[in-house]
Design a protein around this motif. Structure first.
Motif, PDB file in Angstrom:
ATOM      1  N   ASP A  89       0.821  -1.218   0.000  1.00 49.69           N
ATOM      2  CA  ASP A  89       0.000   0.000   0.000  1.00 49.69           C
ATOM      3  C   ASP A  89       0.853   1.265   0.000  1.00 49.69           C
ATOM      4  O   ASP A  89       0.310   2.373  -0.026  1.00 49.69           O
ATOM      5  CB  ASP A  89      -0.905   0.029   1.242  1.00 49.69           C
ATOM      6  CG  ASP A  89      -1.977  -1.039   1.219  1.00 49.69           C
ATOM      7  OD1 ASP A  89      -2.395  -1.433   0.118  1.00 49.69           O
ATOM      8  OD2 ASP A  89      -2.394  -1.489   2.311  1.00 49.69           O
ATOM      9  N   LEU A  90       2.179   1.101   0.066  1.00 51.83           N
ATOM     10  CA  LEU A  90       3.079   2.255   0.153  1.00 51.83           C
ATOM     11  C   LEU A  90       3.508   2.695  -1.241  1.00 51.83           C
ATOM     12  O   LEU A  90       4.227   1.979  -1.935  1.00 51.83           O
ATOM     13  CB  LEU A  90       4.308   1.903   0.998  1.00 51.83           C
ATOM     14  CG  LEU A  90       4.042   1.315   2.392  1.00 51.83           C
ATOM     15  CD1 LEU A  90       5.352   0.956   3.079  1.00 51.83           C
ATOM     16  CD2 LEU A  90       3.215   2.273   3.252  1.00 51.83           C
ATOM     17  N   TYR A  91       3.058   3.866  -1.641  1.00 49.32           N
ATOM     18  CA  TYR A  91       3.431   4.426  -2.939  1.00 49.32           C
ATOM     19  C   TYR A  91       4.302   5.658  -2.672  1.00 49.32           C
ATOM     20  O   TYR A  91       3.900   6.794  -2.919  1.00 49.32           O
ATOM     21  CB  TYR A  91       2.178   4.792  -3.740  1.00 49.32           C
ATOM     22  CG  TYR A  91       1.339   3.590  -4.141  1.00 49.32           C
ATOM     23  CD1 TYR A  91       1.479   3.003  -5.398  1.00 49.32           C
ATOM     24  CD2 TYR A  91       0.420   3.041  -3.259  1.00 49.32           C
ATOM     25  CE1 TYR A  91       0.720   1.901  -5.765  1.00 49.32           C
ATOM     26  CE2 TYR A  91      -0.348   1.942  -3.605  1.00 49.32           C
ATOM     27  CZ  TYR A  91      -0.193   1.377  -4.863  1.00 49.32           C
ATOM     28  OH  TYR A  91      -0.954   0.281  -5.218  1.00 49.32           O
ATOM     29  N   PHE A  92       5.494   5.382  -2.141  1.00 46.42           N
ATOM     30  CA  PHE A  92       6.351   6.470  -1.694  1.00 46.42           C
ATOM     31  C   PHE A  92       6.840   7.340  -2.848  1.00 46.42           C
ATOM     32  O   PHE A  92       7.014   8.552  -2.679  1.00 46.42           O
ATOM     33  CB  PHE A  92       7.543   5.912  -0.918  1.00 46.42           C
ATOM     34  CG  PHE A  92       7.178   5.443   0.474  1.00 46.42           C
ATOM     35  CD1 PHE A  92       5.950   5.761   1.044  1.00 46.42           C
ATOM     36  CD2 PHE A  92       8.074   4.701   1.233  1.00 46.42           C
ATOM     37  CE1 PHE A  92       5.623   5.340   2.327  1.00 46.42           C
ATOM     38  CE2 PHE A  92       7.752   4.282   2.519  1.00 46.42           C
ATOM     39  CZ  PHE A  92       6.525   4.595   3.066  1.00 46.42           C
ATOM     40  N   ASP A  93       7.080   6.765  -4.007  1.00 49.35           N
ATOM     41  CA  ASP A  93       7.547   7.560  -5.146  1.00 49.35           C
ATOM     42  C   ASP A  93       6.502   8.598  -5.551  1.00 49.35           C
ATOM     43  O   ASP A  93       6.846   9.700  -5.992  1.00 49.35           O
ATOM     44  CB  ASP A  93       7.866   6.659  -6.343  1.00 49.35           C
ATOM     45  CG  ASP A  93       9.116   5.825  -6.121  1.00 49.35           C
ATOM     46  OD1 ASP A  93       9.909   6.173  -5.217  1.00 49.35           O
ATOM     47  OD2 ASP A  93       9.299   4.821  -6.838  1.00 49.35           O
TER      48      ASP A  93
ATOM     49  N   ILE B  32      -0.078   6.853   0.356  1.00 49.82           N
ATOM     50  CA  ILE B  32      -0.302   5.487   0.817  1.00 49.82           C
ATOM     51  C   ILE B  32      -1.764   5.140   0.535  1.00 49.82           C
ATOM     52  O   ILE B  32      -2.631   6.022   0.532  1.00 49.82           O
ATOM     53  CB  ILE B  32       0.006   5.297   2.323  1.00 49.82           C
ATOM     54  CG1 ILE B  32      -0.863   6.225   3.185  1.00 49.82           C
ATOM     55  CG2 ILE B  32       1.477   5.507   2.603  1.00 49.82           C
ATOM     56  CD1 ILE B  32      -0.720   5.968   4.685  1.00 49.82           C
ATOM     57  N   LYS B  33      -2.027   3.875   0.256  1.00 48.05           N
ATOM     58  CA  LYS B  33      -3.402   3.422   0.018  1.00 48.05           C
ATOM     59  C   LYS B  33      -3.961   2.893   1.331  1.00 48.05           C
ATOM     60  O   LYS B  33      -3.368   2.011   1.953  1.00 48.05           O
ATOM     61  CB  LYS B  33      -3.433   2.342  -1.059  1.00 48.05           C
ATOM     62  CG  LYS B  33      -4.853   1.901  -1.439  1.00 48.05           C
ATOM     63  CD  LYS B  33      -4.855   0.982  -2.650  1.00 48.05           C
ATOM     64  CE  LYS B  33      -4.257  -0.358  -2.315  1.00 48.05           C
ATOM     65  NZ  LYS B  33      -4.331  -1.317  -3.450  1.00 48.05           N
TER      66      LYS B  33
ATOM     67  N   ARG C 118      -8.893   4.620  -0.088  1.00 49.19           N
ATOM     68  CA  ARG C 118      -8.586   6.001  -0.471  1.00 49.19           C
ATOM     69  C   ARG C 118      -7.076   6.167  -0.479  1.00 49.19           C
ATOM     70  O   ARG C 118      -6.356   5.395   0.172  1.00 49.19           O
ATOM     71  CB  ARG C 118      -9.219   6.993   0.508  1.00 49.19           C
ATOM     72  CG  ARG C 118      -8.619   6.976   1.908  1.00 49.19           C
ATOM     73  CD  ARG C 118      -9.414   7.876   2.849  1.00 49.19           C
ATOM     74  NE  ARG C 118      -8.768   8.034   4.154  1.00 49.19           N
ATOM     75  CZ  ARG C 118      -8.877   7.172   5.156  1.00 49.19           C
ATOM     76  NH1 ARG C 118      -9.604   6.063   5.001  1.00 49.19           N
ATOM     77  NH2 ARG C 118      -8.268   7.400   6.320  1.00 49.19           N
ATOM     78  N   PHE C 119      -6.590   7.154  -1.217  1.00 49.15           N
ATOM     79  CA  PHE C 119      -5.167   7.466  -1.226  1.00 49.15           C
ATOM     80  C   PHE C 119      -4.938   8.695  -0.349  1.00 49.15           C
ATOM     81  O   PHE C 119      -5.606   9.718  -0.506  1.00 49.15           O
ATOM     82  CB  PHE C 119      -4.668   7.721  -2.648  1.00 49.15           C
ATOM     83  CG  PHE C 119      -4.454   6.461  -3.428  1.00 49.15           C
ATOM     84  CD1 PHE C 119      -3.234   5.791  -3.369  1.00 49.15           C
ATOM     85  CD2 PHE C 119      -5.467   5.926  -4.206  1.00 49.15           C
ATOM     86  CE1 PHE C 119      -3.028   4.619  -4.078  1.00 49.15           C
ATOM     87  CE2 PHE C 119      -5.278   4.747  -4.919  1.00 49.15           C
ATOM     88  CZ  PHE C 119      -4.049   4.095  -4.855  1.00 49.15           C
ATOM     89  N   VAL C 120      -4.012   8.561   0.597  1.00 55.99           N
ATOM     90  CA  VAL C 120      -3.714   9.632   1.544  1.00 55.99           C
ATOM     91  C   VAL C 120      -2.289  10.111   1.298  1.00 55.99           C
ATOM     92  O   VAL C 120      -1.360   9.287   1.224  1.00 55.99           O
ATOM     93  CB  VAL C 120      -3.850   9.128   3.000  1.00 55.99           C
ATOM     94  CG1 VAL C 120      -3.470  10.217   3.992  1.00 55.99           C
ATOM     95  CG2 VAL C 120      -5.277   8.643   3.266  1.00 55.99           C
ATOM     96  N   PRO C 121      -2.088  11.415   1.176  1.00 59.47           N
ATOM     97  CA  PRO C 121      -0.722  11.915   0.980  1.00 59.47           C
ATOM     98  C   PRO C 121       0.140  11.667   2.207  1.00 59.47           C
ATOM     99  O   PRO C 121      -0.352  11.681   3.336  1.00 59.47           O
ATOM    100  CB  PRO C 121      -0.925  13.424   0.742  1.00 59.47           C
ATOM    101  CG  PRO C 121      -2.248  13.736   1.350  1.00 59.47           C
ATOM    102  CD  PRO C 121      -3.089  12.506   1.194  1.00 59.47           C
ATOM    103  N   ILE C 122       1.422  11.427   1.964  1.00 63.05           N
ATOM    104  CA  ILE C 122       2.360  11.190   3.067  1.00 63.05           C
ATOM    105  C   ILE C 122       3.598  12.040   2.837  1.00 63.05           C
ATOM    106  O   ILE C 122       4.101  12.153   1.712  1.00 63.05           O
ATOM    107  CB  ILE C 122       2.713   9.688   3.183  1.00 63.05           C
ATOM    108  CG1 ILE C 122       3.594   9.428   4.416  1.00 63.05           C
ATOM    109  CG2 ILE C 122       3.356   9.151   1.911  1.00 63.05           C
ATOM    110  CD1 ILE C 122       3.736   7.947   4.744  1.00 63.05           C
TER     111      ILE C 122
ATOM    112  N   ILE D 243       7.754   9.344   5.509  1.00 61.41           N
ATOM    113  CA  ILE D 243       8.357   8.278   4.698  1.00 61.41           C
ATOM    114  C   ILE D 243       9.703   7.862   5.286  1.00 61.41           C
ATOM    115  O   ILE D 243      10.031   6.672   5.346  1.00 61.41           O
ATOM    116  CB  ILE D 243       8.525   8.743   3.237  1.00 61.41           C
ATOM    117  CG1 ILE D 243       7.158   8.846   2.556  1.00 61.41           C
ATOM    118  CG2 ILE D 243       9.433   7.788   2.456  1.00 61.41           C
ATOM    119  CD1 ILE D 243       7.211   9.472   1.175  1.00 61.41           C
ATOM    120  N   LYS D 244      10.462   8.834   5.751  1.00 63.49           N
ATOM    121  CA  LYS D 244      11.788   8.577   6.309  1.00 63.49           C
ATOM    122  C   LYS D 244      11.724   7.564   7.453  1.00 63.49           C
ATOM    123  O   LYS D 244      12.491   6.584   7.474  1.00 63.49           O
ATOM    124  CB  LYS D 244      12.389   9.894   6.810  1.00 63.49           C
ATOM    125  CG  LYS D 244      13.658   9.746   7.626  1.00 63.49           C
ATOM    126  CD  LYS D 244      14.090  11.114   8.180  1.00 63.49           C
ATOM    127  CE  LYS D 244      15.246  10.987   9.150  1.00 63.49           C
ATOM    128  NZ  LYS D 244      15.612  12.299   9.730  1.00 63.49           N
TER     129      LYS D 244
END
Length: 299
Positions: free
Chosen positions: A159-163, A167-168, A177-181, A186-187
């Motif tokens: 679920d991690l779309y770091f690029d 995150i989903k 839902r997709f939530v901004p991170i 991320i670090k």
């Protein structure tokens, strides 16, 4: 028709037709079991099809001795829903709760903590222990993404779309839902994932689960509550803090800093903007400062 049979059908309806979460379904079930137990203790021979308003009032008078008005209002709401279901399924022609009024309750404002208090809790984490980096990543994610505790425990590595900076999240009713991170968040997830989690022996069913316990299994909701309570105690914070406190603080701090309410609604996964509007409780001192700073006729 027996209570146990109709209750089973009702819970299936809540899950499949209304798409409620497991926690919500469990709450409905527990409240109806209170009614069933009351009938047994009082030797009242009433079925779901024959129970009347008078019997329900006796039940509500009984539980009023031990429950606050908010809990009683929730139970009454659940009973109304249950009997509406019976009407919907043509088991009954009437709803015996129609004339039963719920107690009036004030709207409870969310508990919040400041950024400084969050930093104090993070500073209280012992990073020399194996679970230290995990706990820091948990706190940062709860606050940084405004997640529900179940959303956190169910978060997957896939679920991690770091690029992309998202995150989903799978929320209530399995809605995604997709939530901004942030890069900051991320670090700390990356440190935990690449330096701690990768060295664990992981159970097969948890191979894609992000946050694990020491046995390599998915963390429970109860464990998250325990982690947060212990950190609050170590940081000498006297407030009653739960995982949801970070979600409330996330929304409140965004709003105070000028974020759009609709954007906050999307990030929190609220179906209705009305639910998000509870965060408009921002401190009156802050509102006064806004007025004095931005109103054209402030002097």
């Amino acid at each position: 028709m027996k209570w146990e049979h109709i209750l089973k059908d009702y819970l299936t309806y809540l899950k499949l037709e209304r798409g409620l979460s497991i926690n919500s379904i469990n709450s409905y079930e527990l409240d109806l079991l209170k009614l069933i137990n009351f009938l047994k203790v009082k030797s009242i021979l009433a079925t779901p099809l024959t129970i009347d308003q008078e019997t329900l009032q006796l039940f509500l008078y009984e539980i009023a001795k031990e429950l606050n008005s908010r809990s009683r209002a929730r139970i009454i709401s659940g009973l109304k829903s249950f009997f509406n279901y019976l009407i919907f399924e043509d088991y009954r022609k009437d709803n015996p709760t129609d004339l039963i009024e719920a107690p009036k309750i004030g709207r409870k404002l969310p508990e919040t903590i400041s950024v400084e208090e969050i930093d104090q809790m993070i500073a209280a984490i012992d990073l020399s222990k194996a679970e230290g980096e995990r706990n820091r990543a948990i706190i940062e994610t709860l606050y940084g993404c405004g997640l529900r505790v179940s959303e956190l425990t169910n978060l997957k590595i896939s679920d991690l779309y770091f690029d992309e900076g998202f995150i989903k999240v799978t929320g209530k009713g399995d809605k995604q839902r997709f939530v901004p991170i942030s890069d900051y968040n991320i670090k700390y997830i990356t440190i935990y994932k690449d330096q701690v989690r990768c060295h664990q022996e992981i159970k097969p069913e948890a191979s894609d689960t992000l946050f694990l316990n020491r046995r390599g299994a998915q963390l429970t909701r109860a464990m998250i509550f325990t982690i947060i309570r212990q950190l609050a105690e170590k940081a000498n914070i006297r407030k009653k803090i739960s995982p949801h406190t970070f979600r409330h603080s996330f929304a409140t701090h965004l709003l105070e800093n000028g974020a759009d309410l609709r954007a906050i609604q999307q990030m929190l996964g609220h179906e209705s903007i009305t639910t998000t509007e509870i965060y408009m409780h921002v401190d009156r001192t802050y509102l006064r400062e806004v007025l004095e700073t931005y109103h054209p006729k402030k002097t």
